[in-house]
Design an enzyme around this catalytic site. Structure first.
Site, PDB file in Angstrom:
ATOM      1  N   ASP A 215      34.603  37.786  32.813  1.00 32.01           N
ATOM      2  CA  ASP A 215      35.544  37.296  33.830  1.00 32.01           C
ATOM      3  C   ASP A 215      35.245  35.868  34.267  1.00 32.01           C
ATOM      4  O   ASP A 215      36.032  35.255  34.973  1.00 32.01           O
ATOM      5  CB  ASP A 215      35.509  38.234  35.050  1.00 32.01           C
ATOM      6  CG  ASP A 215      36.639  37.955  36.040  1.00 32.01           C
ATOM      7  OD1 ASP A 215      37.760  37.657  35.587  1.00 32.01           O
ATOM      8  OD2 ASP A 215      36.395  38.027  37.259  1.00 32.01           O
ATOM      9  N   SER A 236      42.467  37.219  40.049  1.00 32.15           N
ATOM     10  CA  SER A 236      42.753  38.180  38.976  1.00 32.15           C
ATOM     11  C   SER A 236      43.579  39.346  39.511  1.00 32.15           C
ATOM     12  O   SER A 236      43.348  39.833  40.625  1.00 32.15           O
ATOM     13  CB  SER A 236      41.446  38.726  38.391  1.00 32.15           C
ATOM     14  OG  SER A 236      40.619  37.686  37.957  1.00 32.15           O
ATOM     15  N   GLN A 286      43.505  39.587  30.488  1.00 34.19           N
ATOM     16  CA  GLN A 286      43.598  39.551  31.953  1.00 34.19           C
ATOM     17  C   GLN A 286      44.875  38.830  32.364  1.00 34.19           C
ATOM     18  O   GLN A 286      45.303  37.886  31.696  1.00 34.19           O
ATOM     19  CB  GLN A 286      42.394  38.825  32.548  1.00 34.19           C
ATOM     20  CG  GLN A 286      42.370  38.817  34.075  1.00 34.19           C
ATOM     21  CD  GLN A 286      41.164  38.063  34.627  1.00 34.19           C
ATOM     22  OE1 GLN A 286      41.281  36.951  35.121  1.00 34.19           O
ATOM     23  NE2 GLN A 286      39.990  38.673  34.532  1.00 34.19           N
TER      24      GLN A 286
END
Length: 301
Positions: A215, A236, A286
Protein backbone atom coordinates in the site's frame (compact mmCIF):
# COMPACT_ATOMS: atom_id res chain seq x y z
CA UNK A 1 22.17 -8.30 9.42
CA UNK A 2 20.23 -10.24 12.00
CA UNK A 3 18.24 -7.32 13.41
CA UNK A 4 14.62 -8.44 13.51
CA UNK A 5 12.24 -6.45 11.34
CA UNK A 6 10.07 -4.09 13.37
CA UNK A 7 7.21 -5.25 11.14
CA UNK A 8 7.41 -8.63 12.89
CA UNK A 9 8.35 -7.57 16.42
CA UNK A 10 5.88 -4.68 16.71
CA UNK A 11 3.75 -3.47 13.80
CA UNK A 12 2.15 -6.79 12.83
CA UNK A 13 2.23 -8.28 16.33
CA UNK A 14 -1.33 -8.94 17.52
CA UNK A 15 -2.44 -9.81 21.04
CA UNK A 16 -5.09 -12.55 21.23
CA UNK A 17 -7.95 -11.45 23.53
CA UNK A 18 -10.32 -14.30 22.69
CA UNK A 19 -10.33 -17.25 20.27
CA UNK A 20 -11.03 -15.03 17.25
CA UNK A 21 -10.56 -11.55 18.71
CA UNK A 22 -7.23 -9.69 18.50
CA UNK A 23 -5.79 -6.30 19.34
CA UNK A 24 -2.73 -4.64 17.81
CA UNK A 25 -0.16 -5.05 20.56
CA UNK A 26 2.58 -2.89 19.05
CA UNK A 27 2.55 0.86 18.60
CA UNK A 28 1.41 2.44 15.34
CA UNK A 29 4.97 2.50 14.01
CA UNK A 30 4.56 4.95 11.14
CA UNK A 31 1.64 7.34 10.67
CA UNK A 32 1.43 9.29 7.37
CA UNK A 33 1.30 13.10 7.33
CA UNK A 34 -2.51 12.85 6.95
CA UNK A 35 -2.61 11.59 10.58
CA UNK A 36 -4.75 8.64 9.50
CA UNK A 37 -3.69 5.07 10.17
CA UNK A 38 -1.62 3.71 7.28
CA UNK A 39 -3.86 1.45 5.18
CA UNK A 40 -1.12 -1.13 4.63
CA UNK A 41 -0.81 -1.56 8.39
CA UNK A 42 -4.53 -2.32 8.73
CA UNK A 43 -4.45 -4.78 5.80
CA UNK A 44 -1.37 -6.51 7.19
CA UNK A 45 -2.77 -6.76 10.71
CA UNK A 46 -6.14 -8.04 9.44
CA UNK A 47 -4.33 -10.76 7.49
CA UNK A 48 -2.39 -11.70 10.64
CA UNK A 49 -5.73 -12.12 12.46
CA UNK A 50 -7.20 -14.21 9.63
CA UNK A 51 -4.06 -16.38 9.45
CA UNK A 52 -4.34 -17.15 13.18
CA UNK A 53 -7.72 -18.78 12.45
CA UNK A 54 -6.52 -21.37 9.89
CA UNK A 55 -4.20 -24.38 10.02
CA UNK A 56 -0.46 -23.93 9.45
CA UNK A 57 -0.68 -25.91 6.18
CA UNK A 58 -3.16 -23.48 4.60
CA UNK A 59 -1.65 -20.50 2.77
CA UNK A 60 -3.38 -17.26 1.81
CA UNK A 61 -4.02 -16.96 -1.93
CA UNK A 62 -6.18 -13.81 -2.01
CA UNK A 63 -7.72 -11.03 0.06
CA UNK A 64 -10.27 -8.34 -0.69
CA UNK A 65 -10.76 -5.34 1.61
CA UNK A 66 -12.74 -2.13 2.02
CA UNK A 67 -11.70 0.88 4.08
CA UNK A 68 -14.98 2.17 5.52
CA UNK A 69 -13.86 4.76 8.12
CA UNK A 70 -10.73 6.74 8.91
CA UNK A 71 -8.34 4.91 11.23
CA UNK A 72 -7.44 6.76 14.44
CA UNK A 73 -3.69 6.49 15.21
CA UNK A 74 -4.26 7.42 18.87
CA UNK A 75 -6.08 4.21 19.87
CA UNK A 76 -5.55 0.44 19.33
CA UNK A 77 -7.46 -1.51 16.68
CA UNK A 78 -9.54 -4.60 17.47
CA UNK A 79 -9.73 -7.37 14.86
CA UNK A 80 -12.75 -9.67 14.95
CA UNK A 81 -12.48 -12.85 12.84
CA UNK A 82 -15.40 -14.88 11.51
CA UNK A 83 -14.68 -18.42 10.27
CA UNK A 84 -16.91 -18.10 7.22
CA UNK A 85 -16.03 -21.45 5.67
CA UNK A 86 -13.54 -24.27 6.16
CA UNK A 87 -13.45 -26.61 3.17
CA UNK A 88 -11.24 -29.48 2.00
CA UNK A 89 -9.06 -27.26 -0.23
CA UNK A 90 -10.13 -23.66 0.52
CA UNK A 91 -11.06 -21.76 3.68
CA UNK A 92 -12.49 -18.24 3.95
CA UNK A 93 -12.04 -15.93 6.95
CA UNK A 94 -13.82 -12.58 7.34
CA UNK A 95 -12.16 -9.87 9.43
CA UNK A 96 -13.63 -6.68 10.84
CA UNK A 97 -11.32 -3.97 12.22
CA UNK A 98 -12.99 -1.91 14.96
CA UNK A 99 -12.23 1.43 16.63
CA UNK A 100 -14.52 3.48 18.88
CA UNK A 101 -17.12 0.68 18.61
CA UNK A 102 -17.46 0.99 14.82
CA UNK A 103 -15.92 -0.95 11.90
CA UNK A 104 -13.19 1.00 10.11
CA UNK A 105 -12.24 -1.81 7.72
CA UNK A 106 -13.64 -5.13 6.46
CA UNK A 107 -11.70 -7.90 4.77
CA UNK A 108 -12.19 -11.39 3.40
CA UNK A 109 -9.17 -13.64 2.99
CA UNK A 110 -9.12 -17.02 1.27
CA UNK A 111 -6.63 -19.76 2.11
CA UNK A 112 -5.70 -22.90 0.16
CA UNK A 113 -3.96 -26.18 0.87
CA UNK A 114 -1.08 -26.69 -1.58
CA UNK A 115 -2.13 -28.30 -4.89
CA UNK A 116 -0.08 -29.09 -7.99
CA UNK A 117 -1.31 -28.33 -11.52
CA UNK A 118 0.21 -28.44 -15.04
CA UNK A 119 -1.70 -25.23 -15.90
CA UNK A 120 0.91 -22.52 -15.30
CA UNK A 121 1.92 -19.25 -16.96
CA UNK A 122 2.90 -15.69 -16.02
CA UNK A 123 3.87 -12.35 -17.54
CA UNK A 124 7.55 -11.48 -18.01
CA UNK A 125 9.27 -9.32 -15.41
CA UNK A 126 10.37 -5.88 -16.69
CA UNK A 127 14.09 -5.49 -17.41
CA UNK A 128 15.46 -3.02 -14.83
CA UNK A 129 18.80 -2.30 -13.12
CA UNK A 130 19.39 -4.43 -9.99
CA UNK A 131 18.85 -2.74 -6.61
CA UNK A 132 22.60 -2.63 -5.93
CA UNK A 133 22.97 -0.08 -8.75
CA UNK A 134 20.26 2.28 -7.46
CA UNK A 135 20.00 4.86 -4.68
CA UNK A 136 17.59 4.45 -1.77
CA UNK A 137 14.79 6.96 -1.24
CA UNK A 138 16.80 8.43 1.66
CA UNK A 139 19.91 8.83 -0.52
CA UNK A 140 17.89 10.55 -3.25
CA UNK A 141 16.45 13.00 -0.70
CA UNK A 142 19.94 13.66 0.67
CA UNK A 143 21.12 14.55 -2.86
CA UNK A 144 18.27 17.08 -3.20
CA UNK A 145 19.05 18.59 0.22
CA UNK A 146 22.69 19.17 -0.78
CA UNK A 147 21.52 21.55 -3.53
CA UNK A 148 22.28 25.08 -2.18
CA UNK A 149 19.62 26.58 -4.48
CA UNK A 150 16.81 24.42 -3.05
CA UNK A 151 13.84 26.57 -1.99
CA UNK A 152 13.23 26.56 1.77
CA UNK A 153 9.68 25.16 1.50
CA UNK A 154 11.00 22.13 -0.45
CA UNK A 155 13.84 21.72 2.04
CA UNK A 156 11.34 21.58 4.91
CA UNK A 157 9.14 19.10 3.01
CA UNK A 158 12.07 16.79 2.20
CA UNK A 159 13.46 17.01 5.74
CA UNK A 160 10.06 15.94 7.06
CA UNK A 161 9.97 12.93 4.71
CA UNK A 162 13.53 12.05 5.70
CA UNK A 163 12.53 12.00 9.39
CA UNK A 164 9.73 9.49 8.80
CA UNK A 165 10.49 6.06 10.22
CA UNK A 166 8.99 3.91 7.45
CA UNK A 167 9.99 0.25 8.05
CA UNK A 168 10.51 -0.39 4.32
CA UNK A 169 13.64 -0.11 2.15
CA UNK A 170 12.79 1.52 -1.21
CA UNK A 171 14.91 2.08 -4.32
CA UNK A 172 13.03 3.86 -7.14
CA UNK A 173 14.05 2.71 -10.64
CA UNK A 174 13.08 5.98 -12.36
CA UNK A 175 12.52 8.52 -9.57
CA UNK A 176 10.27 11.41 -10.71
CA UNK A 177 11.58 14.97 -10.53
CA UNK A 178 9.76 16.17 -7.43
CA UNK A 179 10.12 19.82 -8.49
CA UNK A 180 8.52 19.39 -11.91
CA UNK A 181 4.77 19.59 -12.61
CA UNK A 182 5.13 18.03 -16.06
CA UNK A 183 2.70 15.12 -16.62
CA UNK A 184 4.25 11.66 -16.52
CA UNK A 185 3.10 8.24 -17.64
CA UNK A 186 1.08 6.61 -14.80
CA UNK A 187 3.71 3.95 -14.12
CA UNK A 188 6.25 3.42 -11.32
CA UNK A 189 8.93 0.82 -10.70
CA UNK A 190 10.79 0.44 -7.43
CA UNK A 191 12.64 -2.22 -5.53
CA UNK A 192 11.14 -2.83 -2.07
CA UNK A 193 11.77 -5.01 0.95
CA UNK A 194 11.02 -5.05 4.66
CA UNK A 195 13.66 -3.28 6.71
CA UNK A 196 15.35 -5.78 9.00
CA UNK A 197 15.48 -9.58 9.13
CA UNK A 198 12.49 -11.94 8.92
CA UNK A 199 14.07 -15.19 7.72
CA UNK A 200 12.63 -18.57 6.80
CA UNK A 201 9.26 -18.88 8.48
CA UNK A 202 5.61 -19.62 7.72
CA UNK A 203 4.86 -18.12 4.30
CA UNK A 204 1.80 -16.40 5.79
CA UNK A 205 4.16 -14.12 7.76
CA UNK A 206 5.83 -12.90 4.55
CA UNK A 207 2.38 -12.39 2.98
CA UNK A 208 1.32 -10.17 5.91
CA UNK A 209 4.49 -8.10 5.49
CA UNK A 210 3.89 -7.84 1.72
CA UNK A 211 0.37 -6.59 2.47
CA UNK A 212 1.91 -3.76 4.52
CA UNK A 213 4.45 -2.94 1.79
CA UNK A 214 1.93 -3.11 -1.07
CA UNK A 215 0.00 0.00 0.00
CA UNK A 216 3.02 2.30 0.27
CA UNK A 217 3.11 4.92 -2.55
CA UNK A 218 0.67 2.73 -4.53
CA UNK A 219 -2.23 5.14 -5.15
CA UNK A 220 0.21 7.95 -5.98
CA UNK A 221 0.81 6.22 -9.33
CA UNK A 222 -2.56 7.58 -10.50
CA UNK A 223 -1.37 11.16 -9.87
CA UNK A 224 1.68 11.09 -12.14
CA UNK A 225 -0.20 12.38 -15.26
CA UNK A 226 -1.82 15.14 -13.14
CA UNK A 227 1.12 16.69 -11.30
CA UNK A 228 -0.05 20.22 -12.17
CA UNK A 229 -2.84 19.90 -9.58
CA UNK A 230 -2.54 20.29 -5.83
CA UNK A 231 -3.96 17.33 -3.90
CA UNK A 232 -6.76 18.21 -1.46
CA UNK A 233 -7.69 14.69 -0.38
CA UNK A 234 -6.45 11.19 -1.23
CA UNK A 235 -7.46 7.98 0.54
CA UNK A 236 -7.80 4.28 -0.30
CA UNK A 237 -11.29 2.83 -0.83
CA UNK A 238 -10.45 -0.83 -1.35
CA UNK A 239 -7.44 -3.11 -1.71
CA UNK A 240 -7.09 -6.58 -3.23
CA UNK A 241 -4.15 -8.99 -3.38
CA UNK A 242 -3.47 -12.35 -5.00
CA UNK A 243 -0.50 -14.44 -3.83
CA UNK A 244 1.03 -16.66 -6.51
CA UNK A 245 4.43 -18.01 -5.42
CA UNK A 246 6.58 -18.20 -2.27
CA UNK A 247 8.84 -15.19 -1.57
CA UNK A 248 10.84 -13.50 1.17
CA UNK A 249 9.48 -10.06 2.10
CA UNK A 250 12.90 -9.14 3.56
CA UNK A 251 14.56 -9.77 0.16
CA UNK A 252 14.46 -7.20 -2.65
CA UNK A 253 11.36 -7.46 -4.86
CA UNK A 254 10.45 -5.28 -7.83
CA UNK A 255 7.13 -3.45 -7.38
CA UNK A 256 5.67 -2.64 -10.80
CA UNK A 257 2.76 -0.17 -10.46
CA UNK A 258 0.48 1.32 -13.12
CA UNK A 259 -2.79 3.22 -13.22
CA UNK A 260 -5.03 2.28 -16.19
CA UNK A 261 -7.78 4.76 -15.31
CA UNK A 262 -8.81 7.78 -13.24
CA UNK A 263 -12.09 9.71 -13.20
CA UNK A 264 -15.06 10.69 -11.05
CA UNK A 265 -12.73 11.66 -8.16
CA UNK A 266 -11.39 8.09 -8.14
CA UNK A 267 -8.22 6.44 -9.38
CA UNK A 268 -7.47 2.78 -10.09
CA UNK A 269 -4.00 1.28 -9.63
CA UNK A 270 -2.62 -2.19 -10.31
CA UNK A 271 0.65 -3.66 -9.08
CA UNK A 272 2.88 -6.70 -9.44
CA UNK A 273 5.55 -7.80 -6.98
CA UNK A 274 8.34 -9.73 -8.70
CA UNK A 275 11.04 -11.84 -7.10
CA UNK A 276 14.58 -11.12 -8.29
CA UNK A 277 14.62 -14.38 -10.25
CA UNK A 278 11.69 -13.18 -12.41
CA UNK A 279 8.92 -15.11 -10.65
CA UNK A 280 5.64 -13.21 -10.23
CA UNK A 281 4.94 -13.44 -6.50
CA UNK A 282 1.97 -11.10 -5.86
CA UNK A 283 -0.61 -9.11 -7.83
CA UNK A 284 -2.37 -6.10 -6.25
CA UNK A 285 -5.19 -3.73 -7.17
CA UNK A 286 -6.62 -0.68 -5.40
CA UNK A 287 -9.09 2.12 -5.98
CA UNK A 288 -8.96 5.35 -4.05
CA UNK A 289 -10.57 8.77 -3.75
CA UNK A 290 -8.49 11.54 -5.35
CA UNK A 291 -9.69 15.15 -5.00
CA UNK A 292 -7.60 18.04 -6.30
CA UNK A 293 -7.94 21.80 -6.50
CA UNK A 294 -9.60 22.58 -9.82
CA UNK A 295 -7.12 25.31 -10.77
CA UNK A 296 -3.75 23.90 -11.90
CA UNK A 297 -0.65 25.07 -10.02
CA UNK A 298 1.86 27.40 -11.57
CA UNK A 299 5.13 25.64 -12.46
CA UNK A 300 7.29 25.01 -9.40
CA UNK A 301 10.42 25.93 -11.34
Amino acid sequence: GDLRSVLITSVLNLERLEVDLFRCAGRHHWVPATQRLFGGQIVGQALVAAARAVSRDEQVHSLHCYFVRTGDPKVPVLYEVERTRTGKSFSVRSVKAIQHGKPIFICQASFQLSQESPVQHQFTMPAVPPPEELLTQEELIQKFLQNPNLAERYRKHLTKIQAEDVPIDIKPVNPPDIFSSEPQEPKQLFWVRARGYIGETDMKVHCCVAAYISDYAFLGTALLPHRQYRIKFMVSLDHSMWFHAPFRADHWMLYECESPWAGGCRGLVQGRLWRRDGVLAVTCAQEGVIRVEQTPNQSKL
